[in-house]
Design an enzyme around this catalytic site. Structure first.
Site, PDB file in Angstrom:
ATOM      1  CG  MET A  18     -11.380   2.768   2.299  1.00  0.00           C
ATOM      2  SD  MET A  18      -9.632   2.832   3.161  1.00  0.00           S
ATOM      3  CE  MET A  18      -8.452   3.028   1.837  1.00  0.00           C
ATOM      4  N   GLY A  27      -8.995   3.555   7.147  1.00  0.00           N
ATOM      5  CA  GLY A  27      -8.790   5.170   7.260  1.00  0.00           C
ATOM      6  C   GLY A  27      -7.308   5.667   7.684  1.00  0.00           C
ATOM      7  CG  PHE A  28      -6.153   6.525  10.248  1.00  0.00           C
ATOM      8  CD1 PHE A  28      -5.517   7.761  10.219  1.00  0.00           C
ATOM      9  CD2 PHE A  28      -7.329   6.342  10.608  1.00  0.00           C
ATOM     10  CE1 PHE A  28      -6.382   8.969  10.296  1.00  0.00           C
ATOM     11  CE2 PHE A  28      -8.128   7.427  10.774  1.00  0.00           C
ATOM     12  CZ  PHE A  28      -7.544   8.686  10.664  1.00  0.00           C
ATOM     13  N   GLY A  29      -3.057   3.915   8.120  1.00  0.00           N
ATOM     14  CA  GLY A  29      -1.826   2.856   8.059  1.00  0.00           C
ATOM     15  C   GLY A  29      -1.490   2.829   9.580  1.00  0.00           C
ATOM     16  N   GLY A  30      -0.928   1.629   9.821  1.00  0.00           N
ATOM     17  CA  GLY A  30       0.006   1.441  10.965  1.00  0.00           C
ATOM     18  C   GLY A  30      -0.876   0.943  12.236  1.00  0.00           C
ATOM     19  CG  MET A  44      -8.717   6.869   2.763  1.00  0.00           C
ATOM     20  SD  MET A  44      -7.556   7.083   4.319  1.00  0.00           S
ATOM     21  CE  MET A  44      -6.632   5.514   4.311  1.00  0.00           C
ATOM     22  CG  MET A 100     -11.617  -3.049   5.363  1.00  0.00           C
ATOM     23  SD  MET A 100      -9.803  -2.750   4.454  1.00  0.00           S
ATOM     24  CE  MET A 100      -8.777  -1.710   5.697  1.00  0.00           C
ATOM     25  N   GLY A 116       1.356  -1.809   4.331  1.00  0.00           N
ATOM     26  CA  GLY A 116       1.924  -0.689   4.147  1.00  0.00           C
ATOM     27  C   GLY A 116       2.948  -0.251   5.065  1.00  0.00           C
ATOM     28  CB  SER A 117       3.259   0.636   8.794  1.00  0.00           C
ATOM     29  OG  SER A 117       2.195  -0.478   9.030  1.00  0.00           O
ATOM     30  CG  ASP A 128      -5.218   2.352   0.984  1.00  0.00           C
ATOM     31  OD1 ASP A 128      -6.168   1.273   0.760  1.00  0.00           O
ATOM     32  OD2 ASP A 128      -3.941   1.838   1.391  1.00  0.00           O
ATOM     33  CG  HIS A 185      -9.288  -0.232  -0.398  1.00  0.00           C
ATOM     34  ND1 HIS A 185      -8.617  -0.354   0.813  1.00  0.00           N
ATOM     35  CD2 HIS A 185     -10.532  -0.328  -0.112  1.00  0.00           C
ATOM     36  CE1 HIS A 185      -9.432  -0.368   1.593  1.00  0.00           C
ATOM     37  NE2 HIS A 185     -10.902  -0.328   1.215  1.00  0.00           N
ATOM     38  CG  ASP A 235      -6.079  -3.123   3.191  1.00  0.00           C
ATOM     39  OD1 ASP A 235      -4.844  -2.787   3.791  1.00  0.00           O
ATOM     40  OD2 ASP A 235      -6.656  -2.382   2.532  1.00  0.00           O
ATOM     41  N   GLY A 236      -4.617  -4.362   6.386  1.00  0.00           N
ATOM     42  CA  GLY A 236      -4.488  -3.897   7.755  1.00  0.00           C
ATOM     43  C   GLY A 236      -3.686  -4.543   8.636  1.00  0.00           C
ATOM     44  N   GLY A 237      -2.716  -4.027   9.160  1.00  0.00           N
ATOM     45  CA  GLY A 237      -2.002  -4.689  10.147  1.00  0.00           C
ATOM     46  C   GLY A 237      -1.200  -5.942   9.605  1.00  0.00           C
ATOM     47  CB  SER A 249      -0.833  -0.031   1.209  1.00  0.00           C
ATOM     48  OG  SER A 249      -1.426   1.361   1.220  1.00  0.00           O
ATOM     49  CG  HIS A 284      -3.876  -1.542  -1.681  1.00  0.00           C
ATOM     50  ND1 HIS A 284      -4.887  -2.657  -1.906  1.00  0.00           N
ATOM     51  CD2 HIS A 284      -4.129  -0.948  -0.356  1.00  0.00           C
ATOM     52  CE1 HIS A 284      -5.902  -2.157  -1.005  1.00  0.00           C
ATOM     53  NE2 HIS A 284      -5.661  -1.438  -0.121  1.00  0.00           N
TER      54      HIS A 284
END
Ligand code: DX5
Ligand code: ZN
Length: 214
Positions: free
Chosen positions: A66, A140-143, A35, A135, A195-196, A33, A64, A173-175, A6, A31
């Site tokens: 959002m 809404g946020f990375g990390g 928003m 998800m 992402g992160s 994102d 993606h 997607d996420g974490g 991402s 990817h």
């Protein structure tokens, strides 16, 4: 494992080195994102930025959205040359129609589920979609930390895909990192967004490789 890094965690003031890193990596997609500050409590980037990114990216785009009313943007996403257009189930009261329109525009159609949206909400659409994006954080946020209940959703989705004969790919997607990625692979994921974990790594290409081999 398919890997879709991402761009949200990249340096937006200096994207070329990050895009070159992606181009030279083992990643399968990029990817993106989007928003809108309405569907999610953050604003990221839009079409002018994505057009410039697309010019420099040799990986297929996994977009993606959002945003509210994602169906208003189908032709613009198609014009980017995107391979996958992901819309949120929660943003589409007429999801079946949106999926057909994404297909008519020549793209793969993905449906995204927020953490509180059940896999069972896809029972009547699963045979029409190319991809489901689970998800594993609130969008809404990375990390953010991985929501462990997502593992059960991936297992449930894997079973729904098997019993219906759907060809849908399962993306998460996420974490995502090497540890949660391994658990997701066991649960039945086909494709991981990170992402992160990628852009925060001292060696981002090695981070991509560590997910690729799962
Ligand atoms: C969150 C985005 C994600 C985000 C993931 O709303 O959809 O794609 O970039 O970031 P990490 O991998 O840091 O959780
Ligand atoms: Zn995303």
């Amino acid at each position: 494992m398919l890997v879709s890094p991402s761009l949200l965690s990249a340096d937006f003031a200096n994207l070329i080195p990050d895009l070159e890193m992606i181009n030279e990596s083992e990643s399968d997609y990029l990817h993106l994102d989007v928003m809108d500050g309405v569907f999610v409590p953050n604003i990221s980037f839009g079409f002018p930025v994505m057009k410039s990114v697309a010019k420099h990216c040799r990986k297929p785009l996994d977009v993606h959205l959002m945003i509210v009313d994602p169906d208003k943007w189908i032709s613009q996403v198609r014009d980017l040359g995107a391979e996958i257009m992901n819309v949120h189930q929660e943003a589409c009261p007429h999801l079946h129609s949106v999926i057909q329109r994404i297909h008519n525009a020549g793209m793969k159609a993905g449906v995204t589920l927020n953490p509180a949206t059940p896999v069972s909400s896809l029972v009547d659409i699963i045979e029409d979609v190319d991809l489901v994006l689970i998800m594993s954080v609130n969008p809404g946020f990375g990390g953010q930390p991985f929501i462990r209940h997502s593992l059960k959703k991936v297992e449930e989705l894997r079973s729904l895909v098997a019993t219906t004969g759907s060809k849908a790919i399962i993306e998460v997607d996420g974490g995502v990192n090497a540890q949660t990625g391994k658990e997701l692979a066991v649960a039945g994921a086909d494709m991981l967004v990170a992402g992160s974990y990628v852009f925060g790594a001292s060696d981002p290409r090695e981070a991509i490789h560590s997910l690729k081999v799962l």
